[in-house]
Design a protein around this motif. Structure first.
Motif, PDB file in Angstrom:
ATOM      1  N   PRO A  22      -3.229   7.743  10.751  1.00 14.81           N
ATOM      2  CA  PRO A  22      -4.292   8.753  10.768  1.00 14.81           C
ATOM      3  C   PRO A  22      -5.129   8.680  12.044  1.00 14.81           C
ATOM      4  CG  PRO A  22      -4.717   7.039   9.120  1.00 14.81           C
ATOM      5  CD  PRO A  22      -3.357   6.795   9.646  1.00 14.81           C
ATOM      6  N   THR A  65     -10.436   8.337   9.778  1.00 21.46           N
ATOM      7  CA  THR A  65     -10.256   7.736   8.460  1.00 21.46           C
ATOM      8  C   THR A  65     -10.847   8.587   7.335  1.00 21.46           C
ATOM      9  OG1 THR A  65     -12.180   6.387   8.942  1.00 21.46           O
ATOM     10  CG2 THR A  65     -10.032   5.337   9.196  1.00 21.46           C
ATOM     11  N   THR A  66     -10.883   9.906   7.511  1.00 23.62           N
ATOM     12  CA  THR A  66     -11.348  10.760   6.423  1.00 23.62           C
ATOM     13  C   THR A  66     -10.279  10.818   5.334  1.00 23.62           C
ATOM     14  OG1 THR A  66     -10.399  12.737   7.414  1.00 23.62           O
ATOM     15  CG2 THR A  66     -12.676  12.216   8.002  1.00 23.62           C
ATOM     16  N   GLN A  67     -10.725  11.091   4.130  1.00 26.10           N
ATOM     17  CA  GLN A  67      -9.818  11.152   2.993  1.00 26.10           C
ATOM     18  C   GLN A  67      -8.747  12.224   3.206  1.00 26.10           C
ATOM     19  OE1 GLN A  67     -10.191   8.683   1.048  1.00 26.10           O
ATOM     20  NE2 GLN A  67      -8.354   9.231  -0.093  1.00 26.10           N
ATOM     21  N   ALA A  68      -9.171  13.370   3.733  1.00 25.97           N
ATOM     22  CA  ALA A  68      -8.249  14.487   3.938  1.00 25.97           C
ATOM     23  C   ALA A  68      -7.138  14.117   4.926  1.00 25.97           C
ATOM     24  CB  ALA A  68      -9.007  15.714   4.442  1.00 25.97           C
ATOM     25  N   GLU A  69      -7.539  13.433   6.003  1.00 24.85           N
ATOM     26  CA  GLU A  69      -6.568  13.043   7.027  1.00 24.85           C
ATOM     27  C   GLU A  69      -5.592  12.004   6.462  1.00 24.85           C
ATOM     28  OE1 GLU A  69      -5.658  14.058   9.822  1.00 24.85           O
ATOM     29  OE2 GLU A  69      -4.929  12.393  11.062  1.00 24.85           O
ATOM     30  N   LEU A  70      -6.120  11.058   5.700  1.00 19.23           N
ATOM     31  CA  LEU A  70      -5.250  10.048   5.102  1.00 19.23           C
ATOM     32  C   LEU A  70      -4.230  10.697   4.169  1.00 19.23           C
ATOM     33  CD1 LEU A  70      -7.801   7.184   4.237  1.00 19.23           C
ATOM     34  CD2 LEU A  70      -6.069   7.188   6.047  1.00 19.23           C
ATOM     35  N   GLN A  71      -4.709  11.683   3.423  1.00 18.75           N
ATOM     36  CA  GLN A  71      -3.848  12.364   2.474  1.00 18.75           C
ATOM     37  C   GLN A  71      -2.759  13.167   3.194  1.00 18.75           C
ATOM     38  OE1 GLN A  71      -6.058  14.845  -0.214  1.00 18.75           O
ATOM     39  NE2 GLN A  71      -5.312  13.664  -1.964  1.00 18.75           N
ATOM     40  N   ARG A  72      -3.187  13.826   4.289  1.00 19.73           N
ATOM     41  CA  ARG A  72      -2.237  14.635   5.053  1.00 19.73           C
ATOM     42  C   ARG A  72      -1.107  13.754   5.591  1.00 19.73           C
ATOM     43  NH1 ARG A  72      -0.894  15.902  10.083  1.00 19.73           N
ATOM     44  NH2 ARG A  72      -2.407  14.458  10.983  1.00 19.73           N
ATOM     45  N   GLN A 119      -0.153  10.866   4.518  1.00 17.45           N
ATOM     46  CA  GLN A 119       0.637  10.368   3.408  1.00 17.45           C
ATOM     47  C   GLN A 119       1.677  11.399   2.947  1.00 17.45           C
ATOM     48  OE1 GLN A 119      -0.025   7.258   2.299  1.00 17.45           O
ATOM     49  NE2 GLN A 119       1.735   7.333   0.928  1.00 17.45           N
ATOM     50  N   ASP A 151       0.822  -1.209   0.000  1.00 13.84           N
ATOM     51  CA  ASP A 151       0.000   0.000   0.000  1.00 13.84           C
ATOM     52  C   ASP A 151       0.852   1.254   0.000  1.00 13.84           C
ATOM     53  OD1 ASP A 151      -2.201  -1.536   0.061  1.00 13.84           O
ATOM     54  OD2 ASP A 151      -2.418  -1.448   2.239  1.00 13.84           O
TER      55      ASP A 151
END
Ligand code: HEM
Length: 397
Positions: A168, A171-178, A180, A64
């Motif tokens: 994270p 599990t929001t998309q924004a948090e995952l992206q941050r 990453q 991943d």
């Protein structure tokens, strides 16, 4: 990945052991549709998968991970922990000798010094957070010394290694992206820094690990950087949690005094903590053949999650597995894994834990850990914090 639904709650994370026992008994090898992985619970099966590297690869354990294979910044993808023999044998061969018991014994005085300095910094405190003030910094400083990282860069290193292993909060998309992005930035910065140190030290004759790696022939630039990052990361939060879990367990079992006086053996206690509260509860492998495991058919490409924490409490191997028994001997736990990937740093981790316990218990004649409000980590098996009240032993040096 997500933890299994059964152990997602706080209490499930702190004590997955009842769930393990049920699974070990009823469905020792089973497939979880939600996480798309097999789960393996019995000692014998976990052991077999880890040793059968012809059927199960370590290669895509980080599948991943989208980080690049950049030549300069290196990548965790290129390190020994995610390669199989013969490539694994080649990579591990560069550093194996430095982690053998004899070499590790030579490091011991340096670890004793680091530990003493950390405890000196706590002088005068009647209470402190064991995790933040002791269990986190000790392994970071020790590995930074072995690598040969200048002392003034250590805070920076701590920040980088935290970012690399951060999980994270939600599990929001924004948090995952941050997370990453932070991870990639930290890896790139750290990679550039290691690349500079490696270049500076190539051809020199220091005894630190960076010099050893810099001078290794047949390693690419990316592999060298990957090596440094792996060594820095693999030993940090794992050892932090061994130390934390040791103090937690001694308090819970009311054994702190017995270890201090020597009535209970320190080294065996550390082994039993490793078994009873293994910092790494699970490992992953991927099937590269169709194989049968305990009557179930595993297909090529299937992900397999190996529950070390469940194997370490398997009644087929351990008497009274749910009981903490520091006199357990032999103690065949697999908290450090098994087979070709058996933890490179196992002897170092054991020595650090032994030195730490010895000095802590000599320095404080009272070391009361507050277990009233335990908060589990969501990455490894351990605690976010462990408040301790201490009393200085005025007789100790
Ligand atoms: C591998 C656990 C401390 C370096 C492993 C593995 C486990 C493990 C379970 C096997 C991974 C797999 O098979 O996929 C632990 C625990 C530690 C600890 C519980 C502390 C209590 C350290 C330290 C270092 C270290 C201090 C320092 C350098 C490594 C490396 C590998 C490894 C490089 C990969 C070995 C290989 O692939 O051949 N560790 N570890 N570990 N560990 Fe540790």
């Amino acid at each position: 990945g997500q933890p299994p639904a059964a152990i997602q709650s706080h209490s499930g994370q702190l004590s997955p052991f009842e769930w393990y026992a049920e699974m070990r008994e009823k469905t020792p090898v089973c497939f979880d549709d939600q996480r798309e992985t097999w789960d393996v619970f019995r000692f014998e099966d976990v052991n077999r998968v880890l040793r059968d590297h012809d059927a199960f690869t370590a290669n895509r354990a980080f599948k991943d991970d989208t980080s690049s294979n950049d030549e300069d910044t290196g990548s965790i993808l290129q390190t020994m922990i995610t390669t199989d023999p013969p490539e694994h044998t080649r990579l591990r061969g560069f550093v194996d000798e430095r982690f053998q018991p004899g070499t590790i014994r030579e490091y011991q005085p340096r670890v004793e010094n680091v530990t003493k300095r950390l405890l000196d910094d706590l002088e005068g405190n009647e209470a402190f957070d064991f995790v933040d003030e002791f269990a986190i910094p000790l392994p970071v400083i020790v590995i930074a010394e072995l690598l040969g990282i200048p002392a003034e860069r250590r805070d920076q290193f701590k920040a980088w290694s935290d970012a690399l292993v951060a999980r994270p909060e939600e599990t929001t998309q924004a948090e995952l992206q941050r997370i990453q992005q932070e991870r990639q930035r930290a890896q790139q910065e750290m990679g550039r820094y290691f690349a500079t140190l490696l270049a500076e030290r190539q051809g020199s004759d220091g005894d630190d690990l960076i010099t050893l790696i810099a001078n290794a022939e047949d390693l690419s630039r990316g592999e060298k950087v990957g090596f440094c990052i792996l060594l820095l990361l693999a030993g940090n939060i794992t050892t932090t949690n061994l130390l934390t879990n040791a103090i937690w367990t001694l308090e819970e079992q009311e054994m702190t005094n017995a270890v201090r006086t020597g009535d209970v053996d320190r080294e065996q206690t550390v082994e039993e903590v490793l078994r009873y509260r293994s910092p790494i509860q699970s490992l992953k492998r991927i099937a590269i053949k169709d194989v049968e495991l305990n009557g179930r058919s595993i297909q090529t490409g299937d992900v397999v999650t190996l529950w070390l924490g469940a194997a370490n409490r398997d009644p087929a191997i351990f008497d009274s597995p749910e009981t903490f028994r520091s006199e357990r001997k032999p103690n065949r736990h697999i908290a450090f894994g098994t087979g070709v990937h058996f933890c490179l740093g196992a002897h170092l981790a054991r020595m650090e834990a032994d030195v730490a316990l010895k000095q802590l218990l000599a320095r404080f004649d009272r070391l009361d850990a507050d277990l009233s409000d335990l908060e589990p980590l969501n990455s490894l098996y351990g605690l976010e914090s462990l408040p301790c009240e201490v009393h200085r032993n005025t007789l100790s040096g």
